[in-house]
Design a protein around this motif. Structure first.
Motif, PDB file in Angstrom:
ATOM      1  N   LEU A 289       0.759  -1.369  -0.079  1.00 45.39           N
ATOM      2  CA  LEU A 289      -0.052   0.192  -0.134  1.00 45.39           C
ATOM      3  C   LEU A 289       0.828   1.247   0.115  1.00 45.39           C
ATOM      4  N   VAL A 290       1.977   1.340   0.745  1.00 44.83           N
ATOM      5  CA  VAL A 290       2.930   2.377   0.653  1.00 44.83           C
ATOM      6  C   VAL A 290       3.319   2.689  -0.532  1.00 44.83           C
ATOM      7  N   PHE A 291       3.736   1.796  -1.536  1.00 45.73           N
ATOM      8  CA  PHE A 291       4.283   1.926  -2.810  1.00 45.73           C
ATOM      9  C   PHE A 291       3.049   2.464  -3.965  1.00 45.73           C
ATOM     10  N   PHE A 292       1.941   1.851  -3.547  1.00 46.08           N
ATOM     11  CA  PHE A 292       0.631   2.174  -4.329  1.00 46.08           C
ATOM     12  C   PHE A 292       0.236   3.645  -3.981  1.00 46.08           C
ATOM     13  N   THR A 293       0.224   4.144  -2.729  1.00 46.58           N
ATOM     14  CA  THR A 293       0.054   5.300  -2.442  1.00 46.58           C
ATOM     15  C   THR A 293       0.973   6.381  -2.963  1.00 46.58           C
ATOM     16  N   ILE A 294       2.134   5.982  -2.846  1.00 43.30           N
ATOM     17  CA  ILE A 294       3.321   7.090  -3.583  1.00 43.30           C
ATOM     18  C   ILE A 294       3.047   7.304  -4.841  1.00 43.30           C
ATOM     19  N   VAL A 295       2.660   6.228  -5.625  1.00 42.15           N
ATOM     20  CA  VAL A 295       2.341   6.418  -7.179  1.00 42.15           C
ATOM     21  C   VAL A 295       0.841   7.185  -7.231  1.00 42.15           C
ATOM     22  N   GLY A 296      -0.202   6.608  -6.756  1.00 41.81           N
ATOM     23  CA  GLY A 296      -1.461   7.225  -6.809  1.00 41.81           C
ATOM     24  C   GLY A 296      -1.640   8.683  -6.500  1.00 41.81           C
ATOM     25  N   PHE A 297      -1.187   8.839  -5.150  1.00 40.45           N
ATOM     26  CA  PHE A 297      -1.373  10.170  -4.510  1.00 40.45           C
ATOM     27  C   PHE A 297      -0.346  11.044  -5.088  1.00 40.45           C
ATOM     28  N   GLY A 298       0.803  10.708  -5.528  1.00 41.52           N
ATOM     29  CA  GLY A 298       1.818  11.640  -6.073  1.00 41.52           C
ATOM     30  C   GLY A 298       1.328  12.138  -7.690  1.00 41.52           C
TER      31      GLY A 298
END
Length: 546
Positions: free
Chosen positions: A90-99
């Motif tokens: 979820l951390v990597f998914f959040t970095i990409v999506g939120f970024g």
């Protein structure tokens, strides 16, 4: 002198907030943030410049260590799949999506800086989660997942934050190098936590061999343990947060508590509870102290259309974006788990919609995000200002406040009456352990009471034993009630004290046997042992008075 007065003022209002929360009926963290904002809002109010490195060192290691130590280890191991899925995936998914969402919403923020903000917002703060989420409201399995995730995702989020900041400073990014650095930070952080635990165990063992050492010296070793783990890991460029968490998780399993005396154990548990309350309150008051300055310095990039509506709407949209990304990841993971269980012909226990929503809303941000974003450098390597620094600091502070407010207001309503799939074994396990310990105490007391003898002493011993055994039987009969009143015998005298001491030893032996056979976990073991230890100390005081 000013620093000392400031610390005393913060401690006074931490204590005051514990009383006010009973009157105003709002979540304690929200009240403490409001108190901090009220203290700092006047021009001559309290104002403090936070050193991020000092902030992390003073607050984060002991709080994460305490949360990790109190976490139920068996449940965390059993739920390691969803925990690691959230803490890393979820951390990597959040970095990409939120970024990408942030860069689209606020184009003035460069993409690499948007990724940095997404990385520092990706961890859910263990301190904030434990302060916001009531264990009696959220289903136990979901609560264990949230605890495990918040303990582990700090390391992954902050490591990726450092990579993003380095890329912004140098203008280049190596995926291979970042991956190797991430693996090193995790592995070395775990090893640093294990090494600090070994050093603390040897120190306690040495104090034990010397003999006559005050219990306070042993307590001090336990207090220093998370700081040693954190500083050791940071010294070798690893994750100090993960080192403190590792030390806390392994403290109970390592057996080092056997080197602590009864008094030292009781003092350690009491002191950790006090420190946790004080540090939790101080964190949220410090966050409130930063709020007025953040509001007064709204970046012009966020107020071109309206000085209030635009920045508030931006913060709200970004907070909802984080919640939405989290909900999507949990939902997809739930579907994947159901498919894998069907392929493997196993039973699956998928979360329902309300459980997914509760898990998404409960992912609040807090101290880790605040300390991380304040550590952004002021300038690039060529001396030019760091791009959009004020903007991302404002957005990070706004998301922290907004996520806390949404969780505090919405989570109790979402989770009210919520039943998750599967059964929570904790309550039944505790009742079973209490019954087993009581039966062992009855058997021991009856065997002592039936020893051969003559005269009035035997009759007195039998009478006292019957009275104590009756109390144990009442405890067993009432074991299925949540508000079970622990029966305590009121008889006094030397025989009663001796029989009770024998019963306590039998209870200890029975609990140890259940723990070795994995019928109860270490969390339940410590809780019941603390009660037994307290009873033993009270009996010792009565014996000394006689």
């Amino acid at each position: 002198m000013d620093v000392a007065i400031f610390i005393l003022v913060v401690l006074v209002f931490v204590a005051l907030s514990g009383a006010l929360v009973r009157l105003v009926r709002v979540p304690l963290p929200v009240l403490q943030i409001a108190i901090g904002a009220a203290l700092a809002w006047p021009a001559k109010g309290l104002h403090v410049e936070i050193d991020p490195e000092l902030f992390l060192l003073v607050f984060i290691p002991p709080l994460l260590f305490g949360d990790a130590f109190a976490a139920p280890k068996r449940e965390l191991v059993a739920l390691r799949g969803p925990i690691l899925d959230l803490a890393i995936g979820l951390v990597f998914f959040t970095i990409v999506g939120f970024g990408y969402a942030l860069h689209w919403l606020v184009p003035s923020i460069p993409l690499v800086v948007a990724f940095a903000l997404a990385a520092v917002l990706s961890p859910t703060d263990a301190v904030a989660v434990s302060a916001i989420v009531d264990r009696n409201v959220v289903p136990s399995r979901l609560m264990h997942i949230l605890e495990g995730e918040s303990l582990l995702n700090d390391a992954s989020g902050l490591v990726m934050f450092r990579f993003a900041v380095a890329a912004a400073l140098t203008g280049s990014f190596s995926f291979a190098g970042a991956s190797l650095s991430f693996l090193y930070a995790v592995a070395a952080g775990i090893l640093a936590g294990v090494a600090a635990l070994f050093i603390a165990a040897k120190a306690l063992q040495l104090l034990n061999r010397i003999g006559g050492v005050p219990a306070e010296a042993q307590v001090l070793v336990m207090i220093l343990l998370p700081f040693v783990a954190y500083l050791g890991a940071e010294h070798v460029g690893a994750s100090g947060i993960l080192a403190a968490v590792t030390a806390g998780l392994l403290t109970g399993a390592s057996g080092m508590y056997r080197f602590l005396g009864v008094s030292a154990r009781m003092q350690t548990l009491s002191l950790w509870a006090t420190l946790t309350f004080v540090f939790n309150g101080a964190l949220f008051i410090l966050l409130g102290l930063q709020l007025p300055d953040v509001i007064r310095k709204v970046p012009p990039e966020l107020s071109s259309r309206h000085w209030l509506i635009e920045p508030v709407a931006t913060v709200l949209i970004l907070t909802l974006c984080l919640i939405g990304l989290r909900f999507l990841w949990i939902w997809v993971g739930d579907i994947a788990q159901a498919i894998a269980a069907r392929i493997g012909k196993r039973e699956s226990e998928p979360f329902g919609f309300r459980v997914r929503l509760a898990g998404s809303v409960a992912g609040v941000r807090g101290a880790i995000t605040l300390a991380g974003i304040l550590s952004l450098p002021l300038a690039l390597q060529d001396g030019s200002p760091f791009p959009a620094r004020d903007v991302v600091i404002f957005l990070a502070a706004g998301v922290i406040i907004c996520s806390l407010l949404i969780a505090s207001l919405a989570l109790p309503r979402i989770a009210r009456g919520l039943v998750e799939p599967g059964k929570d074994p904790a309550a039944a396990e505790e009742r079973r352990a209490r019954v087993c310990a009581a039966n062992a105490a009855i058997a021991m007391i009856e065997s002592i009471a039936n020893e051969a003898g003559e005269g009035e002493a035997v009759q007195a011993r039998l009478a006292v034993a019957d009275s104590i055994v009756a109390g144990y039987r009442r405890r067993i009969a009432a074991s299925d009630e949540a508000d079970e009143a622990r029966a305590e015998a009121r008889e006094a005298g030397r025989l009663e004290l001796e029989l009770r001491a024998a019963g306590i030893e039998a209870e200890r032996a029975a609990l140890r046997a259940m723990f070795r056979s994995q019928e109860i976990n270490d969390h339940t073991m410590r809780a019941l042992f603390s009660e037994i230890t307290l009873t033993e100390a009270l009996l010792k005081q009565r014996r000394d008075r006689k």
